[in-house]
Design an enzyme around this catalytic site. Structure first.
Site, PDB file in Angstrom:
ATOM      1  N   LYS A   1       0.797  -1.280   0.017  1.00 12.85           N
ATOM      2  CA  LYS A   1      -0.016   0.074  -0.059  1.00 12.85           C
ATOM      3  C   LYS A   1       0.975   1.279   0.021  1.00 12.85           C
ATOM      4  O   LYS A   1       1.816   1.386   0.682  1.00 12.85           O
ATOM      5  CB  LYS A   1      -0.988   0.070   1.370  1.00 12.85           C
ATOM      6  CG  LYS A   1      -1.591  -1.121   1.524  1.00 12.85           C
ATOM      7  CD  LYS A   1      -2.427  -0.785   2.776  1.00 12.85           C
ATOM      8  CE  LYS A   1      -1.531  -1.224   4.067  1.00 12.85           C
ATOM      9  NZ  LYS A   1      -1.420  -2.459   4.507  1.00 12.85           N
TER      10      LYS A   1
ATOM     11  N   TYR B   1     -14.543   2.531   5.689  1.00 12.63           N
ATOM     12  CA  TYR B   1     -14.736   4.163   5.834  1.00 12.63           C
ATOM     13  C   TYR B   1     -15.326   4.553   4.888  1.00 12.63           C
ATOM     14  O   TYR B   1     -14.838   4.518   3.704  1.00 12.63           O
ATOM     15  CB  TYR B   1     -13.499   4.437   6.198  1.00 12.63           C
ATOM     16  CG  TYR B   1     -12.905   4.187   7.620  1.00 12.63           C
ATOM     17  CD1 TYR B   1     -13.247   4.836   8.655  1.00 12.63           C
ATOM     18  CD2 TYR B   1     -11.735   2.888   7.766  1.00 12.63           C
ATOM     19  CE1 TYR B   1     -12.659   4.384   9.787  1.00 12.63           C
ATOM     20  CE2 TYR B   1     -11.305   2.795   8.750  1.00 12.63           C
ATOM     21  CZ  TYR B   1     -11.909   3.436   9.951  1.00 12.63           C
ATOM     22  OH  TYR B   1     -11.105   3.012  11.198  1.00 12.63           O
TER      23      TYR B   1
ATOM     24  N   GLY C   1     -16.610   7.710   2.452  1.00 15.07           N
ATOM     25  CA  GLY C   1     -15.817   9.078   2.071  1.00 15.07           C
ATOM     26  C   GLY C   1     -16.375   9.514   0.958  1.00 15.07           C
ATOM     27  O   GLY C   1     -17.363   9.454   0.344  1.00 15.07           O
TER      28      GLY C   1
ATOM     29  N   GLY D   1      -9.385   6.696  -4.834  1.00 15.44           N
ATOM     30  CA  GLY D   1      -8.700   7.119  -6.071  1.00 15.44           C
ATOM     31  C   GLY D   1      -7.584   6.271  -5.981  1.00 15.44           C
ATOM     32  O   GLY D   1      -7.517   4.926  -5.796  1.00 15.44           O
TER      33      GLY D   1
ATOM     34  N   CYS E   1      -4.322   2.552  -8.306  1.00 13.72           N
ATOM     35  CA  CYS E   1      -4.746   0.903  -8.600  1.00 13.72           C
ATOM     36  C   CYS E   1      -6.189   0.751  -8.431  1.00 13.72           C
ATOM     37  O   CYS E   1      -6.769   0.044  -9.674  1.00 13.72           O
ATOM     38  CB  CYS E   1      -4.182   0.182  -7.577  1.00 13.72           C
ATOM     39  SG  CYS E   1      -2.239  -0.061  -7.512  1.00 13.72           S
TER      40      CYS E   1
ATOM     41  N   LYS F   1      -4.541   9.687  -0.693  1.00 15.69           N
ATOM     42  CA  LYS F   1      -4.726   9.142   0.657  1.00 15.69           C
ATOM     43  C   LYS F   1      -3.625   9.603   1.427  1.00 15.69           C
ATOM     44  O   LYS F   1      -2.562  10.157   0.809  1.00 15.69           O
ATOM     45  CB  LYS F   1      -4.872   7.816   0.579  1.00 15.69           C
ATOM     46  CG  LYS F   1      -3.566   6.948   0.333  1.00 15.69           C
ATOM     47  CD  LYS F   1      -3.716   5.404   0.412  1.00 15.69           C
ATOM     48  CE  LYS F   1      -2.692   4.602   0.108  1.00 15.69           C
ATOM     49  NZ  LYS F   1      -2.500   3.165   0.367  1.00 15.69           N
TER      50      LYS F   1
HETATM   51  N1  LIG Z   1       1.543   2.131  -6.818  1.00 14.09           N
HETATM   52  C1  LIG Z   1       1.013   1.109  -6.128  1.00 14.09           C
HETATM   53  O1  LIG Z   1       0.451   1.311  -4.903  1.00 14.09           O
HETATM   54  C2  LIG Z   1       0.772  -0.319  -6.419  1.00 14.09           C
HETATM   55  C3  LIG Z   1       0.660  -1.521  -5.753  1.00 14.09           C
HETATM   56  C4  LIG Z   1       0.553  -2.737  -6.369  1.00 14.09           C
HETATM   57  C5  LIG Z   1       0.641  -2.624  -7.852  1.00 14.09           C
HETATM   58  N2  LIG Z   1       1.030  -1.842  -8.337  1.00 14.09           N
HETATM   59  C6  LIG Z   1       1.078  -2.090  -9.966  1.00 14.09           C
HETATM   60  O2  LIG Z   1       2.467  -1.920 -10.091  1.00 14.09           O
HETATM   61  C7  LIG Z   1       2.989  -1.516 -11.547  1.00 14.09           C
HETATM   62  C8  LIG Z   1       3.694  -0.195 -11.213  1.00 14.09           C
HETATM   63  O3  LIG Z   1       3.055   0.743 -10.662  1.00 14.09           O
HETATM   64  P1  LIG Z   1       3.812   1.927  -9.918  1.00 14.09           P
HETATM   65  O4  LIG Z   1       2.708   2.852  -8.947  1.00 14.09           O
HETATM   66  O5  LIG Z   1       4.948   1.823  -9.310  1.00 14.09           O
HETATM   67  O6  LIG Z   1       3.951   2.880 -11.528  1.00 14.09           O
HETATM   68  P2  LIG Z   1       4.782   4.186 -11.638  1.00 14.09           P
HETATM   69  O7  LIG Z   1       4.195   4.753 -12.899  1.00 14.09           O
HETATM   70  O8  LIG Z   1       5.203   4.756 -10.363  1.00 14.09           O
HETATM   71  O9  LIG Z   1       6.245   3.567 -12.040  1.00 14.09           O
HETATM   72  C9  LIG Z   1       6.405   2.772 -13.218  1.00 14.09           C
HETATM   73  C10 LIG Z   1       8.000   3.171 -13.628  1.00 14.09           C
HETATM   74  O10 LIG Z   1       8.244   2.391 -14.926  1.00 14.09           O
HETATM   75  C11 LIG Z   1       9.031   3.016 -15.938  1.00 14.09           C
HETATM   76  N3  LIG Z   1       9.045   2.351 -17.206  1.00 14.09           N
HETATM   77  C12 LIG Z   1       7.948   2.323 -17.989  1.00 14.09           C
HETATM   78  N4  LIG Z   1       8.499   1.650 -19.011  1.00 14.09           N
HETATM   79  C13 LIG Z   1       9.651   1.107 -18.779  1.00 14.09           C
HETATM   80  C14 LIG Z   1      10.677   0.474 -19.520  1.00 14.09           C
HETATM   81  N5  LIG Z   1      10.294  -0.430 -20.727  1.00 14.09           N
HETATM   82  N6  LIG Z   1      11.927   0.069 -18.802  1.00 14.09           N
HETATM   83  C15 LIG Z   1      12.041   0.750 -17.786  1.00 14.09           C
HETATM   84  N7  LIG Z   1      11.358   1.379 -17.083  1.00 14.09           N
HETATM   85  C16 LIG Z   1      10.025   1.511 -17.440  1.00 14.09           C
HETATM   86  C17 LIG Z   1       8.425   4.223 -15.843  1.00 14.09           C
HETATM   87  O11 LIG Z   1       9.277   5.343 -16.402  1.00 14.09           O
HETATM   88  C18 LIG Z   1       8.118   4.628 -14.207  1.00 14.09           C
HETATM   89  O12 LIG Z   1       8.931   5.307 -13.713  1.00 14.09           O
HETATM   90  C19 LIG Z   1       1.382  -1.107 -11.860  1.00 14.09           C
HETATM   91  O13 LIG Z   1       1.146  -2.173 -12.789  1.00 14.09           O
HETATM   92  C20 LIG Z   1       0.456  -1.054 -10.885  1.00 14.09           C
HETATM   93  O14 LIG Z   1      -0.982  -1.276 -11.082  1.00 14.09           O
HETATM   94  C21 LIG Z   1       0.946  -0.409  -7.922  1.00 14.09           C
END
Ligand SMILES: NC(=O)c1ccc[n+]([C@@H]2O[C@H](COP(=O)([O-])OP(=O)(O)OC[C@H]3O[C@@H](n4cnc5c(N)ncnc54)[C@H](O)[C@@H]3O)[C@@H](O)[C@H]2O)c1
Length: 439
Positions: free
Chosen positions: A157, A257, A259, A263, A266, A327
């Site tokens: 998270k 909760y 609200g 958003g 994810c 959040k």
């Molecule tokens: N953010 C969360 O809380 C969360 C939690 C669980 C799962 N996820 C999943 O994890 C994945 C990543 O989410 P995030 O929030 O970290 O995204 P983000 O946008 O913060 O990071 C993704 C990164 O990948 C880079 N990137 C894109 N193409 C690339 C490539 N070919 N080579 C190297 N780097 C590349 C981008 O420049 C970016 O920095 C998503 O699928 C998301 O759904 C996110």
């Protein structure tokens, strides 16, 4: 172990850093040269509690490196995590172009055995697509190099990401071959010393597990939001109802909760993507999830509606907004309810002064130079000359504010609370008109 993490965002940077923390040799790759520059200079491009110190410690120990060099990244790790973004495509499905680009890079450049691990949230069937993309690149080169594709969805998270990664509730590994399972078990062993938390499944089940978890949580929130709206109309207090049902262990207190809408990066996109996968790949209409999405889209406007009900025309009004991040404990504003609220207020002719402890830079990037939106250096400063205070994010520092100051600084004593932070009796007792959600 030698580990490469492709994509150095919220998930990639936290995963890479935590894997280095337990002794692995980690190289994080990103296509965003600016991100890598900040990291190489000792900074951290995102706000995540505890992350900065952990990054510094592991860089100093020589276990954590950053690069934009794809060849170096592919050469480095036996384990190659793909943690790039999977944003919604125009039709709501998960856009796999970054995932498949990463996979193709691996196939194009690998010379020895690799375990390619999908950590990005990807639709069922993506593991097979990643496998095929790598096979295709190897075939183009006319070489045969062994590899295995694993699904390892991430459940961290934002705001508690380091803690979640270091002490996971569970680690789901979707894999079909023993060598890959063996390596993943060894990689995650340091994170589950207290008891086994690894759940080994087939690839498709692992992929679906991630969507199922987020869809369930989004459903709980939308359900509570609708009940809150009902409670309000019927004269009941949703907070009492929440406690009344949360005490049932079959229901539990988490994610109950109400609200002003969910958003983040994810829930909105994952709910959309699951609906789309079900329709396209299985011919199934997920009725519950479609309603969850519809309810949430409406809920993001609930504060605007309350403001309109109270003020009538909002043209020329000025509002203090506390909280911009989707959040607390993150600077992430992806799909944040604050964005809808501010857009609504602008559309109605109102202006805003906003305060957020960490997301104001992100808000400036999103809203650009818009004279209708100003930023305050403190919660109190935001109140000045405002017609009302609107609370959108439940940051800890908003939980026990100086109500006398709120009363004296606002043009009239009015709080619209999208997160139910206060006891209505107490706040009203202070002579402040208080509008919350479902109370
Ligand atoms: N953010 C969360 O809380 C969360 C939690 C669980 C799962 N996820 C999943 O994890 C994945 C990543 O989410 P995030 O929030 O970290 O995204 P983000 O946008 O913060 O990071 C993704 C990164 O990948 C880079 N990137 C894109 N193409 C690339 C490539 N070919 N080579 C190297 N780097 C590349 C981008 O420049 C970016 O920095 C998503 O699928 C998301 O759904 C996110």
């Amino acid at each position: 172990m030698k580990v490469t993490v492709i994509g150095t965002g919220y998930v990639g940077l936290v995963s890479g850093t935590c894997l280095a923390e337990v002794g692995n040799d980690v190289l994080c790759l990103d296509v965003d040269a600016e991100k890598i520059r900040i990291l190489e200079e000792g900074g951290v491009p995102i706000f995540e509690p505890g992350l900065q110190e952990m990054v510094r410690r592991n860089v100093a120990a020589g276990r954590l490196h950053f690069t934009t060099d794809v060849q170096r990244a592919v050469d480095h790790g036996t384990i190659q995590f793909i943690a790039v973004g999977t944003p919604p495509d125009e039709d709501g499905s998960a856009d796999l172009k970054y995932v498949l680009a990463a996979a193709r890079n691996i196939g194009r450049l690998m010379t020895d055995f690799k375990v390619v691990v999908d950590k990005s949230t990807v639709p069922v069937g993506t593991g097979a697509k990643v496998k095929a993309a790598i096979a295709d690149e190897l075939q183009k080169r006319g070489v045969e190099v062994p590899y295995s594709v694993v699904s390892n969805p991430e459940f961290l998270k934002e705001g508690a990401a380091v803690e979640d990664f270091m002490r996971p509730d569970r680690v789901v590994i979707g894999a079909e071959d023993e060598q890959a399972i063996f390596l993943m078990r060894a990689l995650y062993a340091p994170f589950q010393r207290n008891h086994e938390r690894l759940i080994v499944t087939d690839v498709k089940s692992a992929e679906l597990t991630k969507y199922a978890a987020n869809a369930m949580l989004a459903t709980r929130i939308s359900f509570m939001n609708e009940l809150a709206n009902l409670a309000e109309k019927l004269g009941a207090d949703i907070e009492m109802v929440r406690q009344g049902i949360g005490s049932d262990p079959r229901i539990g207190y988490h994610f109950l909760y109400p609200g002003c809408g969910y958003g983040g990066s994810c829930f909105p996109k994952d709910v959309k993507a699951l609906i789309k996968t079900a329709a396209d790949d299985a011919g199934l209409g997920l009725k519950v999830l479609r309603a969850v999405e519809e309810a949430n889209d409406a809920q993001k406007h609930v504060l605007t509606e309350k403001l309109k009900a109270s003020f009538g025309d909002l043209a020329g009004r000025h509002f203090a907004v506390w909280g911009l991040a989707f959040k607390p404990n993150t600077d992430d504003m992806r799909e944040a309810p604050s964005r809808e609220l501010i857009a609504d207020l602008f559309a109605a002719g109102a202006t805003v002064t906003a305060y957020d402890p960490v997301a104001m830079d992100e808000a400036k990037r999103i809203f650009g130079d818009d004279a209708r939106l100003r930023f305050a250096a403190s919660p109190r400063e935001a109140l000045r000359d405002a017609d009302a205070l609107v609370i959108v994010t439940e940051w800890k520092e908003f939980r026990s504010p100086d109500f006398d100051a709120i009363k004296s600084d606002l043009k009239q004593p009015l709080i619209f609370d999208g997160r139910n932070l206060y006891d209505p009796k107490f706040v009203r007792g202070m002579g402040i008109d208080y509008f919350a959600i479902g109370r």
